[in-house]
Design a protein around this motif. Sequence first.
Motif, PDB file in Angstrom:
ATOM      1  N   LYS A 105       3.219  14.392 -16.302  1.00 16.28           N
ATOM      2  CA  LYS A 105       3.298  14.654 -17.735  1.00 16.28           C
ATOM      3  C   LYS A 105       4.700  15.145 -18.076  1.00 16.28           C
ATOM      4  O   LYS A 105       5.354  15.769 -17.252  1.00 16.28           O
ATOM      5  N   ARG A 106       5.097  14.870 -19.285  1.00 13.81           N
ATOM      6  CA  ARG A 106       6.431  15.282 -19.720  1.00 13.81           C
ATOM      7  C   ARG A 106       6.498  16.802 -19.792  1.00 13.81           C
ATOM      8  O   ARG A 106       5.587  17.447 -20.316  1.00 13.81           O
ATOM      9  N   GLU A 107       7.563  17.326 -19.265  1.00 14.07           N
ATOM     10  CA  GLU A 107       7.702  18.775 -19.271  1.00 14.07           C
ATOM     11  C   GLU A 107       8.496  19.196 -20.502  1.00 14.07           C
ATOM     12  O   GLU A 107       9.538  18.605 -20.803  1.00 14.07           O
ATOM     13  N   VAL A 108       7.978  20.147 -21.180  1.00 13.01           N
ATOM     14  CA  VAL A 108       8.685  20.683 -22.347  1.00 13.01           C
ATOM     15  C   VAL A 108       8.959  22.158 -22.061  1.00 13.01           C
ATOM     16  O   VAL A 108       8.030  22.934 -21.845  1.00 13.01           O
ATOM     17  N   PHE A 109      10.233  22.490 -22.032  1.00 10.33           N
ATOM     18  CA  PHE A 109      10.597  23.880 -21.738  1.00 10.33           C
ATOM     19  C   PHE A 109      10.529  24.713 -23.020  1.00 10.33           C
ATOM     20  O   PHE A 109      11.059  24.313 -24.055  1.00 10.33           O
ATOM     21  N   VAL A 110       9.831  25.811 -22.904  1.00  6.90           N
ATOM     22  CA  VAL A 110       9.736  26.731 -24.046  1.00  6.90           C
ATOM     23  C   VAL A 110      10.215  28.120 -23.596  1.00  6.90           C
ATOM     24  O   VAL A 110      10.254  28.414 -22.400  1.00  6.90           O
ATOM     25  N   SER A 111      10.564  28.922 -24.568  1.00  4.76           N
ATOM     26  CA  SER A 111      11.102  30.249 -24.246  1.00  4.76           C
ATOM     27  C   SER A 111      10.095  31.064 -23.464  1.00  4.76           C
ATOM     28  O   SER A 111      10.433  31.736 -22.506  1.00  4.76           O
ATOM     29  N   SER A 112       8.878  30.999 -23.915  1.00  6.48           N
ATOM     30  CA  SER A 112       7.825  31.746 -23.230  1.00  6.48           C
ATOM     31  C   SER A 112       6.489  31.098 -23.540  1.00  6.48           C
ATOM     32  O   SER A 112       6.316  30.485 -24.586  1.00  6.48           O
ATOM     33  N   ILE A 113       5.594  31.213 -22.596  1.00 10.17           N
ATOM     34  CA  ILE A 113       4.288  30.583 -22.840  1.00 10.17           C
ATOM     35  C   ILE A 113       3.218  31.636 -23.098  1.00 10.17           C
ATOM     36  O   ILE A 113       2.051  31.311 -23.185  1.00 10.17           O
ATOM     37  N   PRO A 156      -7.148  19.408 -21.809  1.00  7.86           N
ATOM     38  CA  PRO A 156      -6.500  18.214 -22.361  1.00  7.86           C
ATOM     39  C   PRO A 156      -7.113  16.940 -21.799  1.00  7.86           C
ATOM     40  O   PRO A 156      -7.454  16.872 -20.632  1.00  7.86           O
TER      41      PRO A 156
END
Lengths: 293, 600
Positions: free
Chosen positions: B28-36, B49
Motif C-alpha cells: 500500500k502507498r505510504e503516506v507520511f504524517v506528522s503524527s498518527i 480497510p
Amino acid sequence: MGKLILEEKFLRELDSLRLLSKKVESGHFQGERRGSRAGSGLEFIDYQPYQVGDDYRYIDWHLFSRFEQLFIKLFVEEKDLRVHLLIDKSFSMSTGVPSKIEYAKKLAAALGYIALVNFDRVGITSFTSCLEESLPPRRGKLQILELFRFLEKISSRGETNFNFCLNKFASRERKSGVAIVISDLLDEKGYQEGLLSLRTRGWEISLIHILEEREVNPPEEKGVVLVDKETHKRIETEVTPSTIKLYQKALEDFFKEIENFCEYYQIKYLRTLTSLSLSSLIFRNLRRKKVLK
Amino acid sequence: MSFLNPLALWLLSLTGIIILFYLLKRRKREVFVSSIFLWKKIVKNLPSPEFHWKLPFSWILLLQIIILILMILALSNPFLFRKSKENFLVIVLDTSASMKSTDVFPNRFFVAKKRIKEFLETLPQNTKIALISSIPPQVLSSFSDSKSHFLEKLRDLEPLDVPGKEKEALNLALSLISKKRGEIFFFTDTSFPSKILSLKENIELVPVVSENPRNIGITHFDIRSTAGKIGEYEILVKIENFSLGKEKIILRILANEKLLHQEGFELPASGKKNFTYDFICNQKIYLKVEIKTTPPDDFSIDNFVGAVIYPEQTLFVLLVSQGNLFLETALKTYPQIKLFVKNKISQEQLPEYDLIFFDKVTPPFPLKGNIICIGILPPNLPIESKGWERDLPVTYVKSSHPLFRFVHLGEMNVRRALSVSSLPGAEILLRSFQIPLMQIWQRENLTLLLISFDFYESDFPLQVGFPVFIFNLLQWFHPEVFDPQYYKVRTGEDFFVSREGNNLLVGPHNHSTKLEGKSIFSRVNFVGPYKLNGDVYFVANLLNSQESNIFPQAKNHSLKIEEEFSPAGEEDKWFLFPLLILLSLVLLLGEWYLYYRGMQ
C-alpha cells in the motif's frame, strides 16, 4: 545570513514592536522595562527615610537642607526582560510547505529580534526527546546576527518528548522569564506536564502552536498506510470524507483541550498554520493575543 | 488442436496463484504524517480497510502469466493436424504356426499374402508402406513407396512353427507411426489371447480365417523317470479338441519309429483328455506321440510331439580333498554319479572326469574341464588375493541363477573367506560387500566355479538348501544327465548343445547349421526331430494351446480392407511443444530484462 535573514524592510517594521510581559522583575540587569519595585531607574516615584545600608548616593540633599532629615529618592526600577524561545525541532516539524520548522525558525528570529531591539535578554533552546542545542541568554542589538546564525543551524530530527524537555528546562533554569514555546504539540504523551512545570516555576508562557494545512484538512487517500514521521509506526486506513470528518472532530477536541488548559493556567495560546504569512501572524495575531505590542 | 497430455491443462490454475501472490505482495502507498496519534483514536472505531482486488497493470505480471500458460501448454503436448503429402501404412503379417492351418486353401498364410498383394493395388501412389512379421517381431521393410521391394520381402516370408508374438509386433508397428498419423493393418488368423483384441483405433484387424476350422492338438507333454526305478519312465499327454464338433481320435506312441501303443477315442467339442503311459528304456530312444483324426484336421503341427530319451548315464566325479564329509555325502546320494576321492591329481588325469571338486587342494596347471574350487585359488589365474578376511555376511545373491533355484542363502554366515577380486568376465553369484564368494568363469575348455570360502568355515553345509544347491550344480554342469526332458524343447526356445567338437545340426526341414563345441542353438523354429551328426539329438514341439486354437477369435471385426481405403495418413501431426518452449524462453528473457531495468 542565509535563508533566515528576514527582509530588512520587515525587520524595520518589527522595530516598532515589543514583547508584552508582566515579568519585568525577572531580569538581572538594568533594562528599559519599568519594574514593579523601586530601583535604580530614571523615573522618580517617592521618598523614603534613609536606613543603614541604603545607597547614600540617592540621599536627597534638598530635603535634608529643608528638613534636616535623610531621605532617599526612590526611582522606578528599570529591568531587562528575560525571554527564552523554546523551539520543538522534532521530525514532525519537518512537514508542510513551508515546513513547520522553517516557519518556527522565522518566527523565533522575528521574536528574538524584537526582544533584542528592546534590550531584553534572549535565549533559545531547541528540543526533541531531550534538550538539544541552546543559545544562552544575550542582550543587545549586536547579538542579532549571533541569534540568526544559531537559528540557521537548527534542523528537525528525532522524536518529541515535550513534557520531559520542558520539565528539564524548568528545573535547569534558576530564573524565570517569558518562555515562548513554539511546537506542533503532536506528542502522544501530552504537553500539560511540561507547561505546568514551567508555569509553577514562574515562567510566563506564550505557546505558539504551529500546524500545517494537511494536518487540519487531510486529503482523501484510499488504501494507504499512514506512517508516523517520528516513530515510523504505521496505521492502515482509508482516508475517506467520513474518516476526515472524524479526524477533524478529534482535532477540534484536541484544540479545545489545549485552549482550556492554557486559559486555566494563564498561558497565552496561539494556533497558526504555516500557510499564514509571518507578518500577519506577528502584526495581527500575536498582537491580538497580547504577546506583542 | 489436440493434446497428448490434456491433464497438464489443470496446471493453468497456477496462474491464479501468481495473481494472488501479486495481490498479497502489493504494498500500500505510504503516506507520511506528522503524527498518527490522532488517527489512532479514530481508527479504533472504524471497520478494517477493505481489500482491493484491483491490480495495477504490470508488464512483468503479464509476461509471467503468458510464460506460465505457454509452459503448461507445452507440457500438455499439443499438436495440430496438418496436411501431409505422404500416407503411412504398416502391414503386420502374422507368421505364427497357426497360419499354416489349411481351413482356407491352400493355407492361411498364403491367403494372407494374396490379400496383402491385392490391397497394395488399391493404395494411392503417395503411400509409404512398412512390413512387420510377428515371428520374430521385426521390421522387414521400412517405410518405402517401392512396392517391388515390399513384395520381394513379402515373397520371402514364411510362417514358422512357433507361437505368435502379436503384442510385440503390434507395439513395434505403433512405434513406427508414433510420430506420424498412419494406420496399421494386421493380417492374422486371430489365434492369440483375446486381450490383444482391445486394439488401438488405428489398428485394423484383417482376419484370414474360415468360419469353422477343425483341429485337434497335443497341448501338453511331459516325461519323467519313475521314482526309485532305474530305466522306467512315464509320459503324460494332454489332447484337446478345438473343433466345433465331436472328433474320433487315434493316438499312437512310437519308439524309434516302432509302435509301442495305439488307442482310439472320441473327444467332444472343446473336450480335453489326459493320457499317461509307462515304459522301460535302457537305450537311447526317439519317442514320438501322434494323433490322427479322419478326415485330417486343418492344423497338423500340433498333432505330433516327440522327445529323445537317453539311458541313465554315469557321471565321473572326482573330489580332491583332505576330507569333506558334507560334500562326499551329498555327492554319493545320486546313483548317476560315480564318485572318486583323492588327495591330489596331476594335470594329465583331468580329462578322465566329468566334474572335479578341489576342496582346499591346489589344482594343477593348466586347468581343463568342469572344475569347482572350494576355499583355494587355482594357480596362474588373473585374480588378486589379499589373504583371508573374517566374518563376511552375504550381501548379494544372484537368485535368478539356476544354481540357486530353490536355494536361499541370504542368512548364511561365512567366518573366513579368501579376499579375492573377480575374474575378468566372471559372473558373480554370491558376494559379501565387494568380495566375491562364488563366481563362475567360462573359457574355452574350462568352466570354473570358484567358491572362495571353505565349507567348514561357514554354515553353508548346514543350510536346508545345501543338497539342493549340489543338485543344481550337477544339473547345471551336466543337464543331459539330470534332466530327462532336456532333449525336448518347445519351438521358439533356445537349446544348449552340450557336445564337444564340430557338429552339424540338421532341422526337420533339412536346414543345417554348423556348431563348434558347446553352443546355444537359438533357431528352433520348426516342429520335429533335430539331428546332430545324423542322429536324432532333440525334438521340438509346439505345445501351445493358444496357438492350437485356430478357431477365429475376432469374428466380428469388420474388414475395412474390403471397403474403399481412405488413408488417415493424409494428415500429419505437428507438435507445438518445441515452438511453445522457444516462445516461453524468449518471453522469459524479456521478463528478465524488464525486471532488471526495474531494479536499476
